[in-house]
Enzyme design. Structure first.
Site, PDB file in Angstrom:
ATOM      1  CE  LYS A  84      -2.221  -1.498   3.693  1.00 60.65           C
ATOM      2  NZ  LYS A  84      -1.662  -2.862   3.775  1.00 60.65           N
ATOM      3  CB  THR A  85       3.770   2.283   2.112  1.00 62.20           C
ATOM      4  OG1 THR A  85       3.050   1.906   3.278  1.00 62.20           O
ATOM      5  CG2 THR A  85       4.550   3.543   2.364  1.00 62.20           C
ATOM      6  CG  ASP A 129       0.476   3.178   6.993  1.00 63.02           C
ATOM      7  OD1 ASP A 129      -0.447   2.489   6.527  1.00 63.02           O
ATOM      8  OD2 ASP A 129       1.581   2.704   7.324  1.00 63.02           O
ATOM      9  CB  THR A 178      -5.023  -3.709   8.264  1.00 62.32           C
ATOM     10  OG1 THR A 178      -5.318  -2.982   9.460  1.00 62.32           O
ATOM     11  CG2 THR A 178      -3.543  -3.603   7.981  1.00 62.32           C
ATOM     12  NE  ARG A 237       6.787  -4.414   5.376  1.00 63.44           N
ATOM     13  CZ  ARG A 237       5.713  -3.700   5.657  1.00 63.44           C
ATOM     14  NH1 ARG A 237       4.775  -4.202   6.428  1.00 63.44           N
ATOM     15  NH2 ARG A 237       5.553  -2.503   5.149  1.00 63.44           N
TER      16      ARG A 237
HETATM   17  P1  ADP Z   1       2.110  -2.009   3.151  1.00 64.91           P
HETATM   18  O1  ADP Z   1       2.147  -0.504   3.086  1.00 64.91           O
HETATM   19  O2  ADP Z   1       0.917  -2.606   2.479  1.00 64.91           O
HETATM   20  O3  ADP Z   1       2.295  -2.551   4.543  1.00 64.91           O
HETATM   21  P2  ADP Z   1       4.623  -1.785   1.717  1.00 64.91           P
HETATM   22  O4  ADP Z   1       4.201  -0.904   0.590  1.00 64.91           O
HETATM   23  O5  ADP Z   1       5.387  -1.143   2.819  1.00 64.91           O
HETATM   24  O6  ADP Z   1       3.362  -2.554   2.313  1.00 64.91           O
HETATM   25  O7  ADP Z   1       5.453  -2.999   1.066  1.00 64.91           O
HETATM   26  C1  ADP Z   1       6.428  -3.722   1.785  1.00 64.91           C
HETATM   27  C2  ADP Z   1       7.645  -4.012   0.923  1.00 64.91           C
HETATM   28  O8  ADP Z   1       7.287  -4.951  -0.077  1.00 64.91           O
HETATM   29  C3  ADP Z   1       8.161  -2.775   0.170  1.00 64.91           C
HETATM   30  O9  ADP Z   1       9.351  -2.296   0.755  1.00 64.91           O
HETATM   31  C4  ADP Z   1       8.460  -3.251  -1.224  1.00 64.91           C
HETATM   32  O10 ADP Z   1       9.836  -3.432  -1.389  1.00 64.91           O
HETATM   33  C5  ADP Z   1       7.802  -4.587  -1.345  1.00 64.91           C
HETATM   34  N1  ADP Z   1       6.689  -4.553  -2.321  1.00 64.91           N
HETATM   35  C6  ADP Z   1       5.400  -4.315  -2.026  1.00 64.91           C
HETATM   36  N2  ADP Z   1       4.639  -4.415  -3.131  1.00 64.91           N
HETATM   37  C7  ADP Z   1       5.462  -4.718  -4.147  1.00 64.91           C
HETATM   38  C8  ADP Z   1       5.253  -4.976  -5.543  1.00 64.91           C
HETATM   39  N3  ADP Z   1       4.023  -4.941  -6.067  1.00 64.91           N
HETATM   40  N4  ADP Z   1       6.316  -5.262  -6.305  1.00 64.91           N
HETATM   41  C9  ADP Z   1       7.548  -5.320  -5.734  1.00 64.91           C
HETATM   42  N5  ADP Z   1       7.813  -5.115  -4.420  1.00 64.91           N
HETATM   43  C10 ADP Z   1       6.785  -4.818  -3.633  1.00 64.91           C
END
Ligand code: ADP
Length: 351
Positions: A84-85, A129, A178, A237
């Site tokens: 998401k981030t 977030d 979430t 992640r």
């Molecule tokens: P969330 O915000 O949903 O908790 P993040 O955006 O922080 O998740 O993602 C976690 C890690 O996973 C990021 O640092 C990134 O490197 C990796 N990641 C997430 N989505 C992808 C994607 N679609 N392709 C490649 N790497 C990804």
């Protein structure tokens, strides 16, 4: 959580700075680099292209109304670690906009939000977030800001208090949560687009693992990529974290190249089983089976018997266990399935 769980979807507290630097370096910046989530990407691409077109044609014929055309507010929801981030960063990058990052718990008072909002510039993207954790008073200020780019603030106290309305720049909020269930209805209604992030397919996770190994300058053989992908809980992640832990193991116990035997030994050492479950997941399932068997158990009771926070179970363990059909949610609580019991019996040797 005191000890770091390898399969945890949060960024661990100890080493947080280091972890965040590495995580940042692995973050895709553009739609092309962002693997998977095709439906969401296609929809967002169209929306972004439309905004860019509107701005360009407004600039060409001096039309003031569309000059500051902004992307609708977007709500991204789904389990932690699915991107998401990362997607918020990609959207800002593709729009050519600045990205400001904050989170629900970080905005303590309405005044904090006011200062964030008044410091924005036209076209900025504000990523919030854990938006479901915003306080009510802050949430209410956000409504009018999102609705018509106005900030309603009260100046002074008691009978002398008066309310003023300030103009804000045109900006886009990207909220991440979430759980959409915990989001107040009026807030959810302010978002023009809602996107649910899905668990990734195994081939997508393999691509992410290969990309990460490449960025980290590590050689990984296809069989090892496949093995790690099967144990990553279909979550980027976790996939990235496994690559880094297995890379450490390969550096210490081999020649730095990650092949299948090295990956297997490293995963065994971490006690991650063939479905990506770790000792904490198996402990949770085992306690459910031993104490409740075929009866549902409430979340708070589960938290009490495992010693974990209810939110940890709900946000981190449960989504994947539900996804693979190991637990079911019933109106009277969580129920362990036959499939999960089978898995526990087959994995008796691992704790
Ligand atoms: P969330 O915000 O949903 O908790 P993040 O955006 O922080 O998740 O993602 C976690 C890690 O996973 C990021 O640092 C990134 O490197 C990796 N990641 C997430 N989505 C992808 C994607 N679609 N392709 C490649 N790497 C990804």
């Amino acid at each position: 959580m005191g000890i770091e769980r390898i399969v945890s979807t949060t960024v661990p507290e100890d080493n947080k700075e280091q972890e965040e630097i590495i995580e940042k370096s692995l973050r895709p910046l553009s739609f092309d680099e962002y693997i998977g989530q095709e439906r969401m990407k296609n929809n967002l691409k169209i929306a972004i292209d439309a905004v860019k077109k509107r701005r360009a044609s407004a600039a060409a014929d001096g039309d003031d109304a569309d000059k500051n055309a902004t992307l609708d507010h977007i709500l991204l929801y789904g389990p932690p670690g699915l991107g998401k981030t990362t997607m918020a960063g990609v959207i800002a990058h593709e729009l050519g906009a600045n990205l400001k990052i904050t989170s629900g718990p970080a905005i303590e008072r309405a005044g904090d939000l006011a200062s964030i909002l008044t410091n924005l510039q036209d076209g900025d993207v504000l990523f919030i977030d854990e938006i479901h954790r915003l306080r009510r008073a802050v949430e209410e200020v956000l409504y009018s800001a999102m609705e018509d780019f106005k900030l309603d603030i009260t100046i002074g106290k008691g009978p002398a208090a008066r309310s003023v309305r300030l103009d804000l720049p045109n900006f886009t909020v990207i909220g991440a949560t979430t759980r959409t269930g915990s989001l107040a209805g009026p807030l959810r209604d302010r978002f023009g687009m809602l996107h649910r992030l899905e668990y990734y397919t195994e081939p997508e996770i393999e691509q992410i693992i290969a990309r990460t190994a490449n960025i980290l300058n590590t050689k990984i053989e296809p069989a090892a990529t496949h093995l790690l992908a099967t144990r990553s809980r279909r979550t980027p992640r976790i996939a990235n974290r496994l690559v880094r832990r297995v890379r450490d193991y390969a550096d210490v116990n081999g020649d730095g190249i990650i092949d299948a035997p090295i990956a297997t030994r490293a995963l065994d050492l971490m006690e991650i089983d063939d479905l990506g479950l770790d000792p904490a997941d198996r402990n949770l399932l085992r306690l459910m089976e031993e104490n409740y068997g075929d009866r549902p158990v409430g979340l708070n009771t589960l938290a009490a018997i495992t010693g974990d926070e209810a939110t940890t179970i709900e946000d981190y363990n449960e989504p994947y266990l539900l996804q693979i059909g190991f637990i079911e949610r019933t109106p009277r609580g969580r129920l362990i399935t036959e499939k999960a019991k089978q898995h526990l019996h087959n994995n008796k040797t691992v704790v």
